[in-house]
Design a protein around this motif. Sequence first.
Motif, mmCIF file in Angstrom:
data_model
loop_
_atom_site.group_PDB
_atom_site.id
_atom_site.type_symbol
_atom_site.label_atom_id
_atom_site.label_comp_id
_atom_site.label_asym_id
_atom_site.label_seq_id
_atom_site.Cartn_x
_atom_site.Cartn_y
_atom_site.Cartn_z
ATOM 1 N N GLY A 13 0.779 -1.230 0.000
ATOM 2 C CA GLY A 13 0.000 0.000 0.000
ATOM 3 C C GLY A 13 0.807 1.274 0.000
ATOM 4 N N THR A 14 2.106 1.194 -0.292
ATOM 5 C CA THR A 14 2.942 2.402 -0.308
ATOM 6 C C THR A 14 3.243 2.870 -1.734
ATOM 7 O OG1 THR A 14 4.852 0.930 0.030
ATOM 8 C CG2 THR A 14 3.992 2.099 1.960
ATOM 9 N N ALA A 15 2.395 2.490 -2.693
ATOM 10 C CA ALA A 15 2.418 3.015 -4.075
ATOM 11 C C ALA A 15 3.592 2.513 -4.900
ATOM 12 C CB ALA A 15 2.391 4.542 -4.085
ATOM 13 N N LYS A 16 4.146 1.349 -4.567
ATOM 14 C CA LYS A 16 5.283 0.830 -5.331
ATOM 15 C C LYS A 16 4.873 0.528 -6.772
ATOM 16 C CE LYS A 16 6.047 -2.573 -2.413
ATOM 17 N NZ LYS A 16 5.061 -2.276 -1.359
ATOM 18 N N THR A 17 3.752 -0.160 -6.941
ATOM 19 C CA THR A 17 3.302 -0.534 -8.286
ATOM 20 C C THR A 17 2.880 0.689 -9.084
ATOM 21 O OG1 THR A 17 2.564 -2.703 -7.479
ATOM 22 C CG2 THR A 17 1.649 -1.940 -9.577
ATOM 23 N N LEU A 18 2.127 1.578 -8.468
ATOM 24 C CA LEU A 18 1.678 2.791 -9.155
ATOM 25 C C LEU A 18 2.868 3.644 -9.573
ATOM 26 C CD1 LEU A 18 -0.670 4.589 -10.058
ATOM 27 C CD2 LEU A 18 -0.677 5.607 -7.765
ATOM 28 N N LEU A 19 3.882 3.712 -8.736
ATOM 29 C CA LEU A 19 5.078 4.485 -9.063
ATOM 30 C C LEU A 19 5.774 3.911 -10.296
ATOM 31 C CD1 LEU A 19 7.089 6.721 -8.224
ATOM 32 C CD2 LEU A 19 8.200 5.039 -6.743
ATOM 33 N N ALA A 20 5.911 2.590 -10.355
ATOM 34 C CA ALA A 20 6.582 1.965 -11.498
ATOM 35 C C ALA A 20 5.784 2.162 -12.780
ATOM 36 C CB ALA A 20 6.779 0.471 -11.219
ATOM 37 N N GLN A 21 4.478 1.996 -12.726
ATOM 38 C CA GLN A 21 3.650 2.172 -13.916
ATOM 39 C C GLN A 21 3.693 3.614 -14.420
ATOM 40 O OE1 GLN A 21 -0.237 0.761 -12.727
ATOM 41 N NE2 GLN A 21 0.184 -1.317 -13.434
ATOM 42 N N SER A 22 3.584 4.558 -13.524
ATOM 43 C CA SER A 22 3.599 5.970 -13.912
ATOM 44 C C SER A 22 4.952 6.352 -14.492
ATOM 45 C CB SER A 22 3.271 6.847 -12.706
ATOM 46 O OG SER A 22 2.024 6.507 -12.139
ATOM 47 N N PHE A 23 6.016 5.814 -13.914
ATOM 48 C CA PHE A 23 7.359 6.110 -14.402
ATOM 49 C C PHE A 23 7.539 5.606 -15.826
ATOM 50 C CE2 PHE A 23 11.921 4.896 -14.651
ATOM 51 C CZ PHE A 23 12.478 6.148 -14.450
ATOM 52 N N ALA A 24 7.116 4.376 -16.092
ATOM 53 C CA ALA A 24 7.247 3.818 -17.441
ATOM 54 C C ALA A 24 6.439 4.619 -18.448
ATOM 55 C CB ALA A 24 6.803 2.353 -17.443
ATOM 56 N N ARG A 25 5.236 5.040 -18.062
ATOM 57 C CA ARG A 25 4.400 5.819 -18.983
ATOM 58 C C ARG A 25 5.054 7.160 -19.313
ATOM 59 N NH1 ARG A 25 -1.266 6.368 -19.828
ATOM 60 N NH2 ARG A 25 -1.370 4.152 -19.329
ATOM 61 N N SER A 26 5.695 7.786 -18.352
ATOM 62 C CA SER A 26 6.255 9.124 -18.567
ATOM 63 C C SER A 26 7.460 9.113 -19.494
ATOM 64 C CB SER A 26 6.636 9.762 -17.223
ATOM 65 O OG SER A 26 7.723 9.082 -16.628
ATOM 66 N N VAL A 27 8.169 7.978 -19.583
ATOM 67 C CA VAL A 27 9.338 7.905 -20.461
ATOM 68 C C VAL A 27 9.047 7.098 -21.726
ATOM 69 C CG1 VAL A 27 11.026 8.268 -18.635
ATOM 70 C CG2 VAL A 27 10.247 5.941 -19.125
ATOM 71 N N ASN A 28 7.778 6.750 -21.914
ATOM 72 C CA ASN A 28 7.317 6.115 -23.158
ATOM 73 C C ASN A 28 8.054 4.821 -23.457
ATOM 74 O OD1 ASN A 28 5.584 6.019 -25.376
ATOM 75 N ND2 ASN A 28 7.061 6.981 -26.738
ATOM 76 N N LEU A 29 8.239 3.993 -22.425
ATOM 77 C CA LEU A 29 8.854 2.685 -22.599
ATOM 78 C C LEU A 29 7.826 1.594 -22.319
ATOM 79 C CD1 LEU A 29 12.324 3.212 -20.857
ATOM 80 C CD2 LEU A 29 11.791 3.335 -23.291
ATOM 81 N N ASP A 30 7.989 0.474 -22.999
ATOM 82 C CA ASP A 30 7.081 -0.652 -22.794
ATOM 83 C C ASP A 30 7.161 -1.128 -21.352
ATOM 84 O OD1 ASP A 30 6.351 -0.550 -25.443
ATOM 85 O OD2 ASP A 30 7.797 -2.079 -26.072
ATOM 86 N N PHE A 31 6.011 -1.458 -20.791
ATOM 87 C CA PHE A 31 5.930 -1.846 -19.382
ATOM 88 C C PHE A 31 5.403 -3.272 -19.287
ATOM 89 C CE2 PHE A 31 3.462 -2.239 -15.423
ATOM 90 C CZ PHE A 31 4.437 -1.910 -14.493
ATOM 91 N N GLY A 32 6.096 -4.087 -18.525
ATOM 92 C CA GLY A 32 5.659 -5.445 -18.269
ATOM 93 C C GLY A 32 5.677 -5.729 -16.783
ATOM 94 N N ARG A 33 4.903 -6.717 -16.386
ATOM 95 C CA ARG A 33 4.794 -7.006 -14.958
ATOM 96 C C ARG A 33 4.761 -8.509 -14.719
ATOM 97 N NH1 ARG A 33 0.049 -4.922 -10.771
ATOM 98 N NH2 ARG A 33 0.598 -6.298 -9.035
#
Length: 318
Positions: A48-68
């Motif tokens: 609940g400390t926004a680890k996943t949201l932080l990673a997703q938002s970071f990938a979107r901002s630099v326009n790189l493909d994101f996988g999980r």
Amino acid sequence: MDIEPIQTVCDRVREQVRKTVVGQDAALDLMLVALLSEGHVLLEGVPGTAKTLLAQSFARSVNLDFGRIQFTPDLMPGDVLGTNLFNFQTSDFKLTKGPVFTQILLADEINRTPPKTQAALLQAMHERAVTIDGATHPLGDDFMVIATQNPIEQQGTYPLPEAQLDRFLFKHILDYPARDEERAIVARHGHRTVMPDLADFGLEAVADAAALADIRKVIAGLRLSDELIDYIVDIVRATREHESLEFGASPRSANMIATAARALAAMQGRDYVIPDDVKFIALPALRHRVVLSPGAEIEGLAADAVIRQVLDQIPAPR
């Protein structure tokens, strides 16, 4: 490209990520440093400390493909890397790629899977390639692992092997937010109980792979004086000689600190590295690479405290 555009790109990435994530500025800065210095980041914190949201938002901002990958106790190496499957129509084998074939990979709760599956990422993190049935497949220069883990004291966790930990540039500990930050989180996200859709926040891509490649070329040419090289080496070597540490940091860590310090300097608009860059990098770059001695554990010492002692003992160049 000169230094000023690098600082501008980093500021714009921060601006985009802050549209969804409240706080966690230190984690975001370390992720930026890691991306620009071709490193990987391990984020440790309670749920609940926004680890996943932080990673997703970071990938979107630099326009790189994101996988999980959601790591679980029954996950197998083939679930991470992929496998060759026989095609009965063509009578040959075809590679079915696993989720590791991406640019920014979120290894979610990596310490909830056994070491055999954790080790599937060793080659990918070090060589940016994976070998499947004897064939090597490149992952690209932008491949970056953002791994999350729960505190090791929680049930159902497996400690990461030292070889795996040594491949992470940084280990960052995410704390609970301050009261005003937590209030802002509730005000922004308190109308839902599921992961927010990033499209609702208007996140924009403010960089791309080509721009990142240009930035890395500039960073590689930044000045690092002989005195600072000595400073970095002395810090790393001091961890191997400290009485509270059974094992110190590896030679790889010195290279990583030097590269990351160059990236941090560029993010701050400088074409040269200063001792404060090294000091800022040292703690998250070393805390997961050292092993406390049994006596230090009995005394209740933490790795962070020992590393701070090392930094206090090694005189910084002027």
